[in-house]
Design a protein around this motif. Structure first.
Motif: not given
Length: 387
Positions: A247, A302, A305, A308
């Motif tokens: 983020q 996105t 992400r 992660k």
């Protein structure tokens, strides 16, 4: 589940906003503006942005991409964009191709016709595929997932149901980068549906069984582990950041198209077989089409992400676990660190292992013919197992 046609249409206001941001770019200081030693070259990025502003025409790229059979399907409340190119041959085999980061479905643009219509491209029509090329959730025109927990494993479930929804009960899978992980999860979870997987990269999170009755690490395998650790220490900061605090990074890359372009371009140059000259294998318009797709779809956050999510659910295997669908691997010389065959054979039935003469991480972009030839050869004996 039903699919429907999809047409790309970026609003004029979005194009105008991009132009304003590029024109107002603030350039960083550099000890050597031409060097790539500390990251993206300032001089190269200035030239790339000048090309983006004065020579690159998104509408031309958009029209060409719209000539592909773009489709959209809702799978488990997740909208999935994909290209579905039917094969030209006596019995085309279904095949799903999955891209990775910082790529997109457009990196398969030159590969699709080689696989779907081999007869028109110097091959045998009997090797034709019905080619399905989806955009990963949160990449390009596939909207972001509505909840956390969507890793390559969950994407593999989506892909299985996408293929089933298209009427394909048996199919092959191919991928590199994140797409290799998705393809591996497909084979692992749906062995009755997947006739085989072909990879041009082995995911870094792949962990074969260790300890107990597993064979001890060989000298060759240890050398690979050492090489991978050294590479990660020198080149893996991007993955550590994207896999832990995506983020924070996304604030800068979502606000600045130049920052986004630099983040992507530095990796494309470093990972391709270009000897430092990215344009020798990937034209600027091709590179900018991929970067523009990230910008216009606002998919950078996105896409990061997913690193992660994959870190939280690594591709780890239990002692004695085997993946039964056959595996084929194409090794391109400038790929990121790749394990020896024995590392894969701890889990997979490796039926093809090809050392390529040239090419890097973006095989479908750099060497589509070499990749297509190897995909055809791997799946040729497996066709009787697909429907």
């Amino acid at each position: 589940m039903t699919d429907h046609s999809f047409r790309i249409s970026v609003p004029d206001a979005v194009l105008a906003n991009l132009r304003r941001r590029l024109e107002g770019a603030r350039w960083p200081a550099s000890l050597n503006a031409a060097s790539w030693e500390d990251g993206a070259s300032v001089l190269f990025m200035q030239r790339l942005v000048d090309h983006w502003l004065h020579h690159f025409d998104w509408r031309v790229q958009e029209e060409r991409l719209n000539s592909l059979p773009n489709r959209m399907m809702t799978v488990h409340r997740q909208d999935v964009h994909f290209v579905h190119q039917l094969g030209a041959g006596p019995s085309p085999m279904p095949l799903i191709l999955t891209h990775g980061w910082p790529g997109s479905y457009v990196e398969f643009e030159r590969l699709i016709p080689l696989l779907a219509d081999p007869g028109a491209n110097g091959g045998d029509p009997a090797d034709a595929f019905n080619v399905v090329v989806p955009s990963l959730p949160g990449y390009g025109f596939s909207p972001a997932p509505h909840h956390p927990g969507v890793s390559s494993r969950e994407i593999a479930i989506l892909w299985h149901d996408l293929m089933t929804g298209l009427g394909y009960s048996r199919f092959g899978a191919q991928g590199g980068d994140i797409g290799a992980g998705v393809s591996t999860w497909l084979a692992r979870m749906f062995p009755d549906a997947v006739s085989g997987i072909h990879l041009n990269y082995i995911p870094g999170s792949f962990r074969p069984p260790a300890g107990g009755s597993a064979a001890p690490i060989s000298t060759e395998e240890q050398a690979f582990l050492d090489t991978r650790a050294s590479w990660s220490a020198q080149e893996g900061a991007y993955a550590a950041l994207q896999g832990t605090k995506p983020q924070t990074l996304s604030f800068a890359l979502t606000d600045s198209p130049v920052g986004l372009a630099a983040w992507i371009t530095e990796k494309v140059r470093a990972w391709s077989d270009c000897d430092g000259d990215i344009e020798s294998v990937i034209p600027l318009d091709t590179l900018l089409t991929d970067i523009s797709l990230y910008w216009f779809s606002d998919s950078l956050t996105t896409s990061l992400r997913l690193y992660k999510e994959n870190r939280l659910r690594p591709l780890a295997f239990e002692p004695g676990e085997r993946v039964t669908p056959p595996l084929g691997v194409a090794l391109f010389p400038r790929e990121l660190p790749m394990p020896p065959r024995s590392w894969l054979e701890r889990v997979f039935d490796v039926q093809r292992w090809t050392t390529m003469p040239k090419g890097g991480h973006f095989a479908a972009l750099e060497q589509p013919k070499l990749l297509a030839d190897d995909i055809r050869a791997f799946f040729r004996p497996l066709r009787s197992r697909s429907a």
